[in-house]
Design an enzyme around this catalytic site. Structure first.
Site, short mmCIF file in Angstrom:
data_model
loop_
_atom_site.label_atom_id
_atom_site.label_comp_id
_atom_site.label_asym_id
_atom_site.label_seq_id
_atom_site.Cartn_x
_atom_site.Cartn_y
_atom_site.Cartn_z
N LEU A 89 0.85 -1.19 0.00
CA LEU A 89 0.00 0.00 0.00
C LEU A 89 0.88 1.24 0.00
O LEU A 89 1.97 1.24 0.58
CB LEU A 89 -0.88 0.03 1.25
CG LEU A 89 -2.05 -0.94 1.33
CD1 LEU A 89 -2.65 -0.93 2.73
CD2 LEU A 89 -3.12 -0.58 0.30
N LYS A 108 -5.81 -0.55 9.63
CA LYS A 108 -4.64 -1.18 9.05
C LYS A 108 -4.06 -2.07 10.16
O LYS A 108 -3.44 -1.58 11.11
CB LYS A 108 -3.61 -0.15 8.60
CG LYS A 108 -2.43 -0.81 7.90
CD LYS A 108 -1.58 0.20 7.17
CE LYS A 108 -0.58 -0.46 6.24
NZ LYS A 108 0.22 -1.52 6.81
N LYS A 160 -10.06 2.92 0.89
CA LYS A 160 -10.18 2.23 -0.40
C LYS A 160 -11.35 2.80 -1.20
O LYS A 160 -12.41 3.07 -0.61
CB LYS A 160 -10.43 0.73 -0.18
CG LYS A 160 -9.30 0.05 0.56
CD LYS A 160 -9.64 -1.39 0.91
CE LYS A 160 -8.46 -2.01 1.64
NZ LYS A 160 -8.76 -3.34 2.19
N LYS A 181 -0.98 6.36 8.05
CA LYS A 181 -0.26 5.80 9.20
C LYS A 181 -0.41 6.70 10.43
O LYS A 181 -0.23 7.91 10.35
CB LYS A 181 1.23 5.67 8.87
CG LYS A 181 1.53 4.73 7.71
CD LYS A 181 1.27 3.28 8.05
CE LYS A 181 2.34 2.67 8.89
NZ LYS A 181 3.42 2.03 8.19
N CYS A 227 17.41 -5.23 50.82
CA CYS A 227 17.76 -5.69 52.17
C CYS A 227 19.26 -5.80 52.38
O CYS A 227 19.70 -6.26 53.44
CB CYS A 227 17.12 -7.05 52.42
SG CYS A 227 17.84 -8.36 51.41
S1 IVH Z 1 -5.47 -3.91 1.52
C1 IVH Z 1 -4.36 -4.60 -2.79
N1 IVH Z 1 -6.39 -3.51 3.92
O1 IVH Z 1 -0.90 -3.80 4.93
C2 IVH Z 1 -4.55 -4.09 -1.42
N2 IVH Z 1 -4.13 -4.16 3.69
O2 IVH Z 1 1.21 -2.23 3.70
C3 IVH Z 1 -4.21 -5.11 -0.41
N3 IVH Z 1 -2.97 -4.48 5.82
O3 IVH Z 1 0.25 -6.37 2.88
C4 IVH Z 1 -4.03 -4.62 0.95
N4 IVH Z 1 -4.67 -3.97 7.13
O4 IVH Z 1 -1.00 -7.06 4.98
C5 IVH Z 1 -5.32 -3.85 3.19
N5 IVH Z 1 -7.37 -3.16 5.98
C6 IVH Z 1 -6.32 -3.50 5.25
C7 IVH Z 1 -5.08 -3.85 5.84
C8 IVH Z 1 -4.00 -4.17 5.02
C9 IVH Z 1 -3.39 -4.36 7.09
C10 IVH Z 1 -1.60 -4.89 5.44
C11 IVH Z 1 -1.57 -5.94 4.39
C12 IVH Z 1 -0.66 -5.41 3.32
C13 IVH Z 1 0.05 -4.31 4.03
C14 IVH Z 1 0.47 -3.22 3.06
#
Ligand code: IVH
Length: 704
Positions: free
Chosen positions: A104, A136, A323, A347, A444
């Site tokens: 991502l 995330k 998304k 982040k 002690c």
């Molecule tokens: S979507 C094509 N959704 O973050 C898009 N990823 O930095 C696929 N991750 O490898 C990823 N929470 O393991 C997505 N709600 C979430 C997520 C998530 C954690 C992780 C995932 C990915 C990584 C990318």
């Protein structure tokens, strides 16, 4: 040998090899080096623990290679030097992802996000885009393939193109259905992506247990999940408390090989719709932590709300993912080789910070172990100010080469306990001082000693007051007698005021006096008294654990109770008999028999029995099992059938945990008559299951 004994023997051998000691003859030395390198690999990859710095590992590795070059007859095919990369045994199968698992793009502030939204609108031609926002998860990525409705393959992300085949392990990981009726949606082959995580509270408990058993703590849930996924034995994987959230449908094709995600007449038109399908098929999706918002302003507000709630969430999250909801629009946005353009991660503020190590203080534990605690310049880590950090033991200080005055990197793991991840060596001025252990017990003044093969330095004075206080704290703690109303601070205060000096004092507390003390009232005293009374009938394993026998934690205590009919039986077992119990080796057996042979301990046990503590019934309680396993429960309003205490016991009997307030961590609210604000709050949170008393009793099969 138990796992712990073996672990200690390996660490001892490692220390010898590092300082040039250990076997001198080439065959024995090569064997010792191989064993230790394999141990380091196992710890690194399976336990996610780096025991020694890379430089030490490399030195041992180079020594082994040198030996094998000089003495080719010593080279064996499975030597660590013959593997592809450090510890990456080439035995585990690799799988190629049919659709690459992309990463991502990251953003860190509102501007980044607004800019991304502008780009998305530009690509899509829409004025306002509908976004799905979700946590995330900070765990380990997983890909699950279903063929004709059955779980066909599980894989790690690996480098995104190829991952490791973990098909055996996914069978035992929570939240992964073995069958999912994708055919109802027309898909013969489908891939679901998600994250394997560990509940923060579970993680903390797992670490407490490991510590009690002398095993090293896990650093954080992410590493532990990643290590857990790749363990060789699925039975061990099952112990790690792994759970799965899914957040992406990778592909879905019908029997003719047609891509259903791109078809305009398939059930797959939006991301949130896909997650609904997955939920219906038995997967776990982010649920309450997910929001659909039109326009970026609402997205930002949702993200801010969750940044606030982050610490209360049951799982580690390091940000939110935004998304584009429509799959058609996603296709229009496309992807780079690295990440899709239709998604972005936001982040949260980092959970790592650096600060100055000011000094080291020493705490005395219940077994006399002296724990060095780093006092650092207060630093804020994701909203919590940290000024004290446990350094665990001398070896950890040496391994990380931590010195007073160092700039240290501080991280907070999933169990919220901060730790020093390392030092910023470049920031050294040369004026840093080595950390030297005190020559005597800081409480002690008693003598200190380090037993052979042990990492801990201990105070050997049996009368040490700091140890007595800690023993009391352990006795009343959650994993031991779990005495409600007698927390750690209260034990400290009672100890100072001489109300509580020994374990038996707990059962002879002067309640009328306590009621007169500052900060106490009738209600608190009644609560304390009930807590103490309730503890008398705890199952035997709790008492055994509470006694604080060296090397005996909750797991060993449970194993012991499976072999005896009561405490009397246990006191009569000799070392040989004790070693028949699973997981008990000579060291633990000796410790147990020494404990029971000690006349002072015999007196203590006799007195506890006289005071009415259960020393016979083994008890039905099996935490972690039962219909309420892993669930939190709260009662509100007037209950008709159960008293409050009885109700709480039902929860515990079925493996659940009682809570005292409504929060997003609560799973079940049981409402009696005249339920008020708690019910309202639970409804607002939305994720809490509300039950009547009868429903609860039916659920736990206690309705008679
Ligand atoms: S979507 C094509 N959704 O973050 C898009 N990823 O930095 C696929 N991750 O490898 C990823 N929470 O393991 C997505 N709600 C979430 C997520 C998530 C954690 C992780 C995932 C990915 C990584 C990318």
């Amino acid at each position: 040998m138990t796992e712990r004994d073996e672990n200690e023997a390996l660490r001892q051998s490692l220390r010898e090899l590092l300082i040039g000691e250990g076997p001198a003859e080439p065959p024995e030395r090569a064997e010792a080096l191989r064993t230790v390198l394999e141990f380091l690999d196992r710890e690194y990859y399976l336990q996610a623990e780096q025991v020694v710095p890379d430089s030490d590992y490399d030195r041992l590795f180079a020594e082994l290679r040198q030996l094998e070059t000089e003495h080719p007859e010593l080279l064996v095919p499975d030597s660590p030097t013959q593997r592809v990369a450090r510890g990456l045994a080439d035995t585990s199968a690799t799988v190629t992802h049919a659709v690459p698992m992309l990463s991502l793009e990251n953003s860190y502030n509102a501007e980044d996000l607004l800019e991304w939204d502008r780009r998305v609108r530009g690509l899509s031609g829409a004025d306002e885009v509908e976004y799905c926002v979700e946590p995330k998860f900070d765990g380990s990525s997983i890909s699950l393939q279903y063929r004709n409705g059955l779980l066909n393959r599980g894989a790690t992300r690996g480098d995104g193109v190829q991952g490791e085949d973990i098909s055996a392990n996914v069978q035992v990981i929570g939240g992964i259905p073995k069958a999912a009726a994708f055919d109802q949606l027309g898909a013969a082959l489908a891939e679901v992506r998600g994250e394997v995580v560990i509940d923060k509270a579970f993680f903390a408990r797992m670490n407490e247990t490991r510590e009690a058993e002398g095993l090293p703590r896990f650093q954080n849930p992410r590493n532990t999940a990643a290590g857990g996924l790749r363990m060789k034995d699925p039975a061990e994987v099952a112990q790690r408390g792994l759970e799965t959230f899914v957040f992406h449908l990778g592909y879905a094709v019908n029997a003719d090989g047609e891509d259903l995600l791109a078809a305009s007449d398939s059930p797959f038109q939006t991301h949130s719709g896909n997650l609904d399908h997955l939920l219906n098929l038995g997967f776990r999706v982010p649920g309450e932590a997910m929001g659909l918002r039109k326009g970026i302003a609402g997205v930002l507000a949702f993200i801010r709300e969750w940044e606030q709630r982050r610490d209360d969430y049951r799982y580690e999250i390091d940000g939110m993912v935004v998304k584009v909801n429509s799959l058609a629009l996603q296709r229009r946005c496309g992807a780079t080789a690295h990440h899709p353009r239709w998604a972005i991660a936001y982040k949260f503020k980092a959970k790592q910070a650096s600060t100055r190590l000011l000094r080291v203080e020493y705490q005395v534990g219940r077994t006399g172990a002296i724990t060095p605690v780093a006092k650092v310049e207060p630093v804020s880590l994701a909203g919590v100010t940290i000024s004290s950090i446990s350094l665990h033991n001398q070896d950890q200080i040496a391994e990380k080469d931590i010195r007073i005055g160092d700039l240290v990197k501080v991280e907070r793991a999933g169990d919220v306990i901060p730790y020093i991840a390392g030092v910023v060596a470049e920031a050294r001025t040369g004026r840093e001082e080595e950390i030297t252990f005190p020559p005597k017990c800081p409480s002690c003044d008693g003598p200190l000693a380090r037993a052979e093969g042990e990492v801990a330095v201990r105070c050997t004075n049996a009368e040490c007051p700091a140890q007595a206080e800690e023993r009391l704290r352990h006795f009343v703690s959650k994993n031991a007698m779990d005495i409600d109303g007698l927390g750690k601070d209260i034990v400290g205060r009672f100890y100072q005021e001489k109300l509580l000096r020994s374990i038996t004092d707990i059962y002879k507390l002067d309640y009328p006096h306590i009621e007169q003390m500052k900060g106490w009232g009738k209600k608190a005293v009644t609560n304390l008294q009930q807590g103490v009374e309730r503890s008398k009938s705890r199952p035997l394993f709790r008492l055994i654990n509470a006694l604080g026998i060296r090397h005996v934690g909750i797991t060993t205590a449970k194993a012991l109770t499976r072999h005896v009919n009561g405490l009397d039986d246990l006191t009569s077992l000799n070392q040989d008999a004790l070693m028949q119990v699973e997981d008990i080796g000579p060291v633990v057996a000796r410790s147990i028999s020494e404990f029971f042979a000690n006349p002072r301990n015999q007196e203590l046990l006799a007195e506890l029995e006289k005071l009415g503590l259960n020393t016979r019934t083994l008890g039905e309680e099996k935490p972690g099992q039962g219909v309420l396993s892993g669930k939190t429960v709260l009662f509100t309003g007037t209950l008709q059938r159960l008293g409050r205490e009885q109700a709480k016991e039902v929860v515990e009997r079925h493996g659940g945990r009682n809570m005292s307030a409504v929060s997003p961590n609560l799973n079940i609210l049981v409402v009696g008559e005249k339920a008020g604000s708690k019910l309202k709050k639970a409804r607002e949170i939305g994720s809490i299951v509300v039950m009547t008393e009868d429903e609860f009793l039916a659920f736990t099969s206690e309705l008679r």
